[in-house]
Design a protein around this motif. Structure first.
Motif, PDB file in Angstrom:
ATOM      1  N   THR A  60       2.048   1.244 -11.665  1.00 25.67           N
ATOM      2  CA  THR A  60       1.756   0.705 -10.338  1.00 25.67           C
ATOM      3  C   THR A  60       2.846  -0.294  -9.979  1.00 25.67           C
ATOM      4  O   THR A  60       3.550  -0.799 -10.858  1.00 25.67           O
ATOM      5  N   ARG A  81      -3.767  -7.092  -6.215  1.00 27.42           N
ATOM      6  CA  ARG A  81      -4.824  -6.256  -6.813  1.00 27.42           C
ATOM      7  C   ARG A  81      -5.642  -5.573  -5.732  1.00 27.42           C
ATOM      8  O   ARG A  81      -6.054  -4.409  -5.886  1.00 27.42           O
ATOM      9  N   GLY A 133      -4.101  -2.391  -4.666  1.00 28.85           N
ATOM     10  CA  GLY A 133      -3.947  -1.367  -5.687  1.00 28.85           C
ATOM     11  C   GLY A 133      -2.799  -1.604  -6.645  1.00 28.85           C
ATOM     12  O   GLY A 133      -2.440  -0.714  -7.422  1.00 28.85           O
ATOM     13  N   CYS A 134      -2.210  -2.785  -6.598  1.00 26.66           N
ATOM     14  CA  CYS A 134      -1.078  -3.117  -7.468  1.00 26.66           C
ATOM     15  C   CYS A 134      -1.565  -3.971  -8.642  1.00 26.66           C
ATOM     16  O   CYS A 134      -2.686  -4.481  -8.649  1.00 26.66           O
ATOM     17  N   THR A 135      -0.707  -4.149  -9.609  1.00 27.49           N
ATOM     18  CA  THR A 135      -0.967  -5.109 -10.678  1.00 27.49           C
ATOM     19  C   THR A 135      -0.591  -6.494 -10.169  1.00 27.49           C
ATOM     20  O   THR A 135       0.498  -6.671  -9.617  1.00 27.49           O
ATOM     21  N   GLU A 158       0.849  -1.194   0.000  1.00 27.51           N
ATOM     22  CA  GLU A 158       0.000   0.000   0.000  1.00 27.51           C
ATOM     23  C   GLU A 158       0.887   1.248   0.000  1.00 27.51           C
ATOM     24  O   GLU A 158       0.610   2.231  -0.699  1.00 27.51           O
ATOM     25  N   ARG A 195       2.313   1.690  -3.499  1.00 28.86           N
ATOM     26  CA  ARG A 195       1.289   2.225  -4.417  1.00 28.86           C
ATOM     27  C   ARG A 195       1.077   3.716  -4.162  1.00 28.86           C
ATOM     28  O   ARG A 195       0.966   4.511  -5.108  1.00 28.86           O
ATOM     29  N   ARG A 196       1.061   4.095  -2.891  1.00 25.72           N
ATOM     30  CA  ARG A 196       0.780   5.482  -2.526  1.00 25.72           C
ATOM     31  C   ARG A 196       1.893   6.426  -2.966  1.00 25.72           C
ATOM     32  O   ARG A 196       1.639   7.544  -3.405  1.00 25.72           O
TER      33      ARG A 196
END
Length: 586
Positions: free
Chosen positions: A553, A525, A528-530, A475, A478-479
């Motif tokens: 990402t 996923r 928030g990632c692939t 997380e 991603r952020r």
């Protein structure tokens, strides 16, 4: 009082809170990202970071912040910075700081302390935290006077970067953090030599260098054994110049990978617990030159592979490491680059020595080519579940010379150290071998990707156990846009432990080493990632290429690897391996 009668501000001073003074000193030192998690005691520091536009990255666990700072420092040779609040924030740093302390990585940690007027009166979260932290850092610097904040921050950077680098703590009590003081601008100075490593280099004694040169000159089968100190000194050019001019093959530890390119004809690869050809070369060498290596358990296969007969020259910046584990016939105490340069100068001109060793060097290259051909059963394996060697084989083909491979503890580090090939000298392989803590992979991937910048790619290797510990940091990735590729070796087990249980107690004798089967692509996923899941070895390359092409990402690739504990260890088919109690040969 009218405006004209107000006292004028002194342009030679700057009124700052204690926390803000720390932030100003960090800015003066040109620090990169600061990884941490705030609390009340450090709020003035956080406010100053906002005002000064310092990059502060909120992590989900302070241990992971320390890991991220560690990896950032490794790939940049600058000081990694982490902060933590009073109590659990500070104690959560222990494992990460121990990694940096043992590996010689420069870190400055800002740690909040209790308000001095109320300390030891059961303050919320108060604990004897500095006593807990002191054994895993070079120095703990507690601020007792606000006017000394700049001095102590400057001292922390000097400690972190000098000699053998490592972590230094600045402990800031709450009342000093929130108090104000008019600092003289001249106090907010820094030591330019302490913003990164190496700083304040030192040379070994010239007479010792001359003796070492004489030992090397008469050797027919000399061998360089290089550890992580080669990166701390950035001694790559000096190493290659000496090895090339004298005809001396180079073997490396896990941390020393990248001392020279693994593809160089003089590379003898990894030595120690796992090796390619290096252990045999050590056994037959007539002069060993150890550079920036502690010769610990892994590097010496539990202190068993260094022969007593071969003369051993040990170069290390820390004198007390000489002879700690292995007898050294000659110590060269000083910076690795300067020591190697001085040795090369003392040996020049090489005369007939290089020619006399041509057959030896050619034999090393031939042995390495034979080993690589023999490893194709792993690097090109089509077995299902996937052989980890196949993943490393594809990584070797796909990663560019400038890219970086990060490796978590356990399987990731050992498989990576054995099979990954760096294509040029430098720290392109980042394993956590200071403490070998599981859980390094994901947060270190963040730190490394931020450190090298978006123009270079980072791939991190971790196991499912390691990812379970630290998956919340994806997380964070991603952020903050740390869009690296995380490869999860999914064997539904604490694989190293299960493989050792199998070797020691036999098939079926497993205790607390199995994990629940998870789909980590789905987990990715959700964060928030692939997410990509790979079960077919023929899809390994395309998954890696897709992950590396994705810069929008972070990417998590869930590799379903062998579940057979008899086939989990690197370079060992432990169906026939027997481990004696109390021994650990693998």
């Amino acid at each position: 009082m009218n405006a004209s009668s107000k006292p004028k501000e002194d342009p030679s001073t700057l009124v700052l809170t204690g926390g803000a003074a720390v932030a100003h000193m960090f800015r003066q030192h040109g620090v990169g990202p600061i990884f941490g998690m705030g609390g009340f005691q450090l709020l003035p520091f956080y406010e100053a970071c906002r005002q000064l536009r310092l990059q502060h990255i909120l992590v989900n666990d302070e241990r992971c912040g320390a890991f991220a700072a560690d990896a950032y420092a490794r790939v940049t040779n600058r000081v990694g910075v982490v902060d933590a609040t009073l109590g659990p924030g500070a104690t959560n740093l222990v494992t990460g700081l121990a990694e940096s302390f043992n590996a010689g990585i420069p870190i400055v940690a800002l740690v909040a302390e209790a308000h001095r007027e109320h300390a030891w009166k059961n303050m919320t979260q108060e604990v004897r935290q500095l006593e807990i932290l002191r054994p895993v850092v070079k120095e703990v610097i507690r601020v007792e006077s606000i006017r000394r904040v700049p001095e102590f921050v400057r001292r922390a950077f000097t400690v972190a970067t000098s000699g053998r680098p490592g972590p230094a703590i600045v402990a800031l009590p709450e009342d000093i953090s929130h108090a104000e003081y008019a600092f003289a601008l001249t106090d907010l100075r820094i030591d330019e030599g302490s913003v990164g490593i190496p700083s304040h280099r030192s040379r070994p004694d010239a007479s010792d260098v001359a003796r070492a040169a004489a030992m090397i000159a008469k050797a027919k089968r000399p061998l360089l054994l290089v550890g992580g100190g080669i990166h701390l000194s950035q001694a790559y050019d000096a190493l290659l110049a000496l090895a090339g001019s004298e005809g001396i093959p180079v073997a490396h530890t896990m941390s020393g990978k990248g001392a020279i390119a693994c593809t160089d004809p003089l590379s003898a690869g990894l030595f120690g617990r796992y090796d390619r050809i290096a252990n045999e070369l050590i056994a037959t060498s007539d002069c060993l030159l150890v550079v920036g290596c502690k010769l610990g358990e892994i590097a010496t296969r539990r202190y068993s592979i260094i022969p007593d007969a071969a003369p051993l020259i040990h170069i290390d910046v820390l004198g007390e490491e000489i002879g700690r584990t292995t007898h050294a016939d000659l110590a060269l105490v000083g910076d690795a680059r300067l020591a190697l340069e001085d040795l090369a100068a003392a040996l020049a001109p090489q005369g007939p020595r290089r020619g006399a060793r041509e057959g030896y060097c050619a034999d090393v290259a031939a042995r390495m080519a034979k080993w690589i051909a023999g490893a194709r059963d792993r690097t090109q394996s089509r077995e299902r579940p996937i052989n980890i060697g196949r993943i490393l084989g594809e990584i070797n083909h796909i990663l560019s010379a400038d890219d970086v491979l990060v490796a978590d503890g356990g399987f990731a580090a050992h498989w990576g150290a054995l099979l990954f090939d760096t294509k040029r000298a430098g720290r392109h392989f980042v394993p956590d071998r200071g403490l070998a803590s599981i859980g390094y992979g994901a947060p270190a991937g963040i730190g490394a990707q931020i450190g090298v910048g978006p123009g270079r790619r980072v791939v991190a290797l971790t196991g499912d156990g390691g990812f379970n510990m630290t998956m919340g940091e994806m997380e964070t990735a991603r952020r903050v846009g740390a869009n690296f590729v995380l490869c999860v070796f999914n064997n539904a087990a604490s694989g190293y432990v299960k493989a050792l249980q199998h070797s020691m107690y036999g098939a079926g004798s497993y205790q607390s080493s199995d994990l629940h089967e998870l789909n980590y692509a789905d987990v990715g996923r959700a964060l928030g990632c692939t997410g990509i899941r790979v079960e077919d070895p023929e899809e390994v390359a395309s998954a890696l290429e897709k992950g590396l092409a994705n810069t929008s990402t972070p990417t998590i690739i869930d590799f379903v690897v062998t579940r057979d504990p008899a086939r989990m260890l690197p370079a060992v088919d432990n169906r026939a391996l027997k481990v004696a109690k109390g021994d650990r040969p693998v």
